[in-house]
Write a protein that holds these residues in place. Structure first.
Motif, short mmCIF file in Angstrom:
data_model
loop_
_atom_site.label_atom_id
_atom_site.label_comp_id
_atom_site.label_asym_id
_atom_site.label_seq_id
_atom_site.Cartn_x
_atom_site.Cartn_y
_atom_site.Cartn_z
N VAL A 16 -4.34 -0.05 1.81
CA VAL A 16 -4.54 0.34 0.22
C VAL A 16 -4.94 1.65 0.25
N ASP A 17 -6.04 2.00 1.02
CA ASP A 17 -6.41 3.54 0.99
C ASP A 17 -5.42 4.53 1.51
N SER A 18 -4.44 4.15 2.32
CA SER A 18 -3.39 4.94 2.70
C SER A 18 -2.55 5.19 1.72
N MET A 19 -2.06 3.97 1.05
CA MET A 19 -1.14 4.07 -0.05
C MET A 19 -1.76 4.70 -1.24
N LYS A 20 -2.84 4.87 -1.37
CA LYS A 20 -3.26 5.70 -2.67
C LYS A 20 -3.30 7.04 -2.66
N LYS A 21 -3.16 7.58 -1.32
CA LYS A 21 -3.09 8.94 -1.04
C LYS A 21 -1.89 9.72 -1.56
N ASP A 22 -0.91 9.13 -1.79
CA ASP A 22 0.26 9.83 -2.08
C ASP A 22 0.92 9.18 -3.49
N GLU A 23 -0.12 8.33 -4.10
CA GLU A 23 0.51 7.68 -5.36
C GLU A 23 -0.19 8.70 -6.56
N THR A 24 0.75 8.77 -7.64
CA THR A 24 0.43 9.56 -8.66
C THR A 24 0.48 8.67 -9.97
N ASP A 25 1.01 7.74 -9.95
CA ASP A 25 0.95 6.87 -10.98
C ASP A 25 -0.23 6.38 -11.31
N PRO A 26 -0.80 6.26 -12.59
CA PRO A 26 -2.11 5.93 -13.05
C PRO A 26 -2.26 4.36 -12.84
N GLN A 27 -1.05 3.72 -13.27
CA GLN A 27 -0.95 2.17 -13.39
C GLN A 27 -1.23 1.65 -11.98
N LYS A 28 -0.38 2.32 -10.94
CA LYS A 28 -0.48 1.90 -9.58
C LYS A 28 -1.98 2.03 -8.93
N LEU A 29 -2.34 3.43 -9.21
CA LEU A 29 -3.65 3.69 -8.67
C LEU A 29 -4.70 2.74 -9.14
N ASN A 30 -4.74 2.19 -10.68
CA ASN A 30 -5.54 1.21 -11.01
C ASN A 30 -5.37 -0.13 -10.48
N GLY A 31 -4.15 -0.50 -9.89
CA GLY A 31 -3.82 -1.55 -9.16
C GLY A 31 -4.55 -1.68 -7.97
N TYR A 32 -4.42 -0.27 -7.27
CA TYR A 32 -4.98 -0.35 -5.73
C TYR A 32 -6.31 -0.24 -5.97
N ASP A 33 -6.98 0.19 -6.99
CA ASP A 33 -8.42 0.21 -7.06
C ASP A 33 -8.94 -1.24 -7.44
N THR A 34 -8.26 -2.11 -7.82
CA THR A 34 -8.58 -3.48 -8.02
C THR A 34 -8.55 -4.30 -6.80
N ILE A 35 -7.65 -3.90 -6.15
CA ILE A 35 -7.45 -4.71 -4.87
C ILE A 35 -8.39 -4.25 -3.94
N ILE A 36 -8.83 -2.94 -3.95
CA ILE A 36 -10.10 -2.55 -3.06
C ILE A 36 -11.22 -3.16 -3.77
N GLY A 37 -11.49 -3.13 -4.94
CA GLY A 37 -12.78 -3.79 -5.29
C GLY A 37 -12.97 -5.27 -5.09
N GLN A 38 -11.67 -5.93 -5.11
CA GLN A 38 -12.05 -7.43 -4.99
C GLN A 38 -12.03 -7.74 -3.42
N SER A 39 -11.30 -6.97 -2.69
CA SER A 39 -11.61 -7.22 -1.25
C SER A 39 -12.85 -6.75 -0.74
N GLU A 40 -13.70 -5.84 -1.61
CA GLU A 40 -15.13 -5.41 -1.18
C GLU A 40 -15.82 -6.71 -1.77
N VAL A 41 -15.45 -7.32 -2.66
CA VAL A 41 -16.39 -8.44 -3.00
C VAL A 41 -16.22 -9.54 -1.90
N LEU A 42 -15.07 -9.93 -1.41
CA LEU A 42 -14.84 -10.98 -0.53
C LEU A 42 -15.69 -10.39 0.78
#
Length: 232
Positions: A16-42
């Motif tokens: 997900v970190d790798s996918m974020k680097k080339d992404e510019t869509d704010p909605q997708k970036l927000n989704g990536y941040d959510t995935i990272i945040g929830q995986s950090e919780v787990l």
């Protein structure tokens, strides 16, 4: 099993970190941040589960020493004093004896004190007081950690040491965890006991009772100068 969970989670985070680097869509970036945040919780929950299992199985952590528990406690308190001052909480430590030699596992003792004092800091409002007292009593070290915090409801007291238990009067935004359960396991591993008394709205008192002697053999001596180096 918990180790097996941790590996795919770290892979997911890396991808997900790798996918974020080339992404510019704010909605997708927000989704990536959510995935990272929830995986950090787990990942945090898994690491806590591994940590509590190590209390009884990892010989590198369970290293007994003989030393001055007053000095160790004073160092823990001083490390947390800045945090207390930021919250305008008075943090005091008093010992009936200026020096008390006992057998303990330095890493366990340090973590137990940190967990309990940090717990008091979390649930004590600005302007409150936390007092740590210590005394030698009938072959035991008795440590009391008392605060003027929000207290624990009577119905929650029997469950306070259960992993991930959340009190009924706790802000839902405050994460649950295993700090108290882990503390109890480490105290038991040092042949001791922990008790809690509380009055909702007035404060909480945790009492640790641990034998002064672990065995008749002479143990390596714990020196305060080694405190920052971990369990040694």
């Amino acid at each position: 099993i918990t180790y097996e969970f941790r590996t795919p989670l770290t892979v997911i985070q890396g991808l997900v970190d790798s996918m974020k680097k080339d992404e510019t869509d704010p909605q997708k970036l927000n989704g990536y941040d959510t995935i990272i945040g929830q995986s950090e919780v787990l990942l945090n929950l898994i690491n806590q589960m591994i940590e509590i299992s190590k209390v009884h199985t990892d010989d590198t952590n369970n290293v007994w020493r003989s030393g001055d528990v007053v000095a160790l406690t004073r160092m823990v308190v001083e490390n947390l004093r800045t945090h207390a001052e930021k919250k305008l909480i008075t943090l005091e430590f008093e010992s009936k004896q200026p020096r008390i030699n006992m057998d303990f596992v330095p890493g366990f003792m340090k973590r137990c004190l940190c967990n309990l004092i940090s717990n008091s800091l979390k649930f004590t409002p600005r302007g409150g007081v936390i007092i740590i007292t210590m005394k030698r009593e009938e072959g035991m070290i008795v440590i009391n950690i008392a605060d003027t915090g929000i207290g624990i409801p009577k119905e929650d007291l029997p469950h306070i040491f259960e992993p991930y238990h959340r009190g009924s009067n706790v802000d839902p935004n405050i994460g649950s965890g295993i700090s108290l359960s882990l503390t109890q396991q480490m105290v038991i591993a040092m042949n001791g006991s922990i008790e809690v008394k509380s009055i909702e709205g007035k404060g909480t008192l945790f009492t640790l009772s641990i034998p002064l002697k672990h065995s008749e053999r002479e143990l390596p001596y714990w020196m305060p100068s080694l405190f920052a180096m971990g369990n040694a």
